[in-house]
Design a protein around this motif. Structure first.
Motif, PDB file in Angstrom:
ATOM      1  N   GLN A  66       6.757 -11.164   6.209  1.00 30.04           N
ATOM      2  CA  GLN A  66       5.559 -10.407   6.558  1.00 30.04           C
ATOM      3  C   GLN A  66       4.885 -11.027   7.785  1.00 30.04           C
ATOM      4  OE1 GLN A  66       2.304 -10.418   3.664  1.00 30.04           O
ATOM      5  NE2 GLN A  66       2.016  -8.232   4.062  1.00 30.04           N
ATOM      6  N   CYS A  79       0.371   0.013   3.177  1.00 29.76           N
ATOM      7  CA  CYS A  79      -0.059   0.429   1.847  1.00 29.76           C
ATOM      8  C   CYS A  79       0.273   1.898   1.601  1.00 29.76           C
ATOM      9  CB  CYS A  79      -1.560   0.198   1.688  1.00 29.76           C
ATOM     10  SG  CYS A  79      -2.173   0.695   0.067  1.00 29.76           S
ATOM     11  N   LEU A  90      -0.043  -4.456   2.631  1.00 28.08           N
ATOM     12  CA  LEU A  90      -0.185  -5.033   1.298  1.00 28.08           C
ATOM     13  C   LEU A  90      -0.117  -6.548   1.434  1.00 28.08           C
ATOM     14  CD1 LEU A  90       2.269  -2.673  -0.601  1.00 28.08           C
ATOM     15  CD2 LEU A  90      -0.231  -2.538  -0.531  1.00 28.08           C
ATOM     16  N   GLU A  91      -0.577  -7.249   0.416  1.00 31.65           N
ATOM     17  CA  GLU A  91      -0.519  -8.708   0.394  1.00 31.65           C
ATOM     18  C   GLU A  91       0.204  -9.165  -0.859  1.00 31.65           C
ATOM     19  OE1 GLU A  91      -4.305 -10.557   1.151  1.00 31.65           O
ATOM     20  OE2 GLU A  91      -4.917  -8.879   2.405  1.00 31.65           O
ATOM     21  N   TRP A 102       3.169  -7.050  -4.689  1.00 31.94           N
ATOM     22  CA  TRP A 102       2.460  -6.505  -3.533  1.00 31.94           C
ATOM     23  C   TRP A 102       1.168  -5.907  -4.064  1.00 31.94           C
ATOM     24  CZ3 TRP A 102       4.094  -7.995   0.961  1.00 31.94           C
ATOM     25  CH2 TRP A 102       5.452  -8.235   1.183  1.00 31.94           C
ATOM     26  N   VAL A 103       0.049  -6.245  -3.428  1.00 32.19           N
ATOM     27  CA  VAL A 103      -1.271  -5.832  -3.881  1.00 32.19           C
ATOM     28  C   VAL A 103      -2.030  -5.196  -2.733  1.00 32.19           C
ATOM     29  CG1 VAL A 103      -3.471  -6.721  -4.768  1.00 32.19           C
ATOM     30  CG2 VAL A 103      -1.323  -7.687  -5.594  1.00 32.19           C
ATOM     31  N   CYS A 104      -2.776  -4.138  -3.039  1.00 27.88           N
ATOM     32  CA  CYS A 104      -3.693  -3.545  -2.074  1.00 27.88           C
ATOM     33  C   CYS A 104      -5.083  -4.051  -2.429  1.00 27.88           C
ATOM     34  CB  CYS A 104      -3.664  -2.023  -2.133  1.00 27.88           C
ATOM     35  SG  CYS A 104      -4.958  -1.288  -1.100  1.00 27.88           S
ATOM     36  N   HIS A 105      -5.635  -4.870  -1.555  1.00 32.18           N
ATOM     37  CA  HIS A 105      -6.970  -5.406  -1.816  1.00 32.18           C
ATOM     38  C   HIS A 105      -8.051  -4.360  -1.588  1.00 32.18           C
ATOM     39  CE1 HIS A 105      -6.108  -9.513  -2.887  1.00 32.18           C
ATOM     40  NE2 HIS A 105      -5.156  -9.516  -1.971  1.00 32.18           N
ATOM     41  N   LYS A 110      -2.432  -3.580  -8.111  1.00 36.94           N
ATOM     42  CA  LYS A 110      -1.062  -4.031  -7.908  1.00 36.94           C
ATOM     43  C   LYS A 110      -0.252  -2.796  -7.560  1.00 36.94           C
ATOM     44  CE  LYS A 110      -0.490  -7.948 -11.016  1.00 36.94           C
ATOM     45  NZ  LYS A 110       0.253  -8.448 -12.184  1.00 36.94           N
ATOM     46  N   VAL A 111       0.513  -2.877  -6.502  1.00 37.16           N
ATOM     47  CA  VAL A 111       1.296  -1.729  -6.055  1.00 37.16           C
ATOM     48  C   VAL A 111       2.716  -1.802  -6.598  1.00 37.16           C
ATOM     49  CG1 VAL A 111       2.202  -0.516  -4.023  1.00 37.16           C
ATOM     50  CG2 VAL A 111      -0.136  -1.432  -4.010  1.00 37.16           C
ATOM     51  N   LEU A 117       9.330  -2.064  -4.086  1.00 32.07           N
ATOM     52  CA  LEU A 117       8.535  -1.170  -3.243  1.00 32.07           C
ATOM     53  C   LEU A 117       9.096   0.241  -3.190  1.00 32.07           C
ATOM     54  CD1 LEU A 117       7.280  -3.027  -0.049  1.00 32.07           C
ATOM     55  CD2 LEU A 117       5.923  -1.961  -1.851  1.00 32.07           C
TER      56      LEU A 117
END
Length: 127
Positions: A66, A79, A90-91, A102-105, A110-111, A117
């Motif tokens: 990343q 995202c 995403l982080e 992978w998370v969308c803040h 949580k994605v 993915l």
């Protein structure tokens, strides 16, 4: 048949998971795959120094790729959850821990697990 040890298994798994996420977001070009390989080489040394960290390698390789993509290609992975506003990446959470996701803040969700993915991007899993 040669058996591979847990260290090599964790590195192979990390490589496969990150490559799956790159393919899901259609950025698995040769130069990007080389970034994955470079990260795996660096993380091999890291996990040789700290074998207990083997379960953290997938998240670390994803973060390495990343970061490398940000410098050369832009944000990745974008995202798939937020349909409006500025595109954002995403982080990985946890930053150093097992079971990386992978998370969308922005949405606070949580994605997908690292390696999954394809489902979040609207595809289907091969398993």
């Amino acid at each position: 048949m040669v058996s591979i040890g847990p260290l090599e298994q964790s590195l192979h798994t990390a490589r496969a998971l990150v490559l799956a996420d790159l393919a899901a977001s259609q950025v698995a070009a040769a130069d990007v795959v080389s970034m994955v390989e470079d990260s795996v080489v660096q993380r091999r040394w890291w996990v040789e120094q700290w074998p207990e960290g083997a379960e953290f390698v997938a998240g670390l390789v994803a973060q390495d790729v990343q970061d490398a993509l940000l410098e050369s290609h832009g944000r990745w992975p974008l995202c798939p959850v937020c349909g409006s506003g500025d595109p954002h990446a995403l982080e990985i959470e946890p930053e150093l821990g097992p079971d990386p996701h992978w998370v969308c803040h922005q949405a606070g969700v949580k994605v997908a697990a690292v390696g999954s993915l394809v489902i979040a991007m609207g595809g289907t899993s091969s398993s």
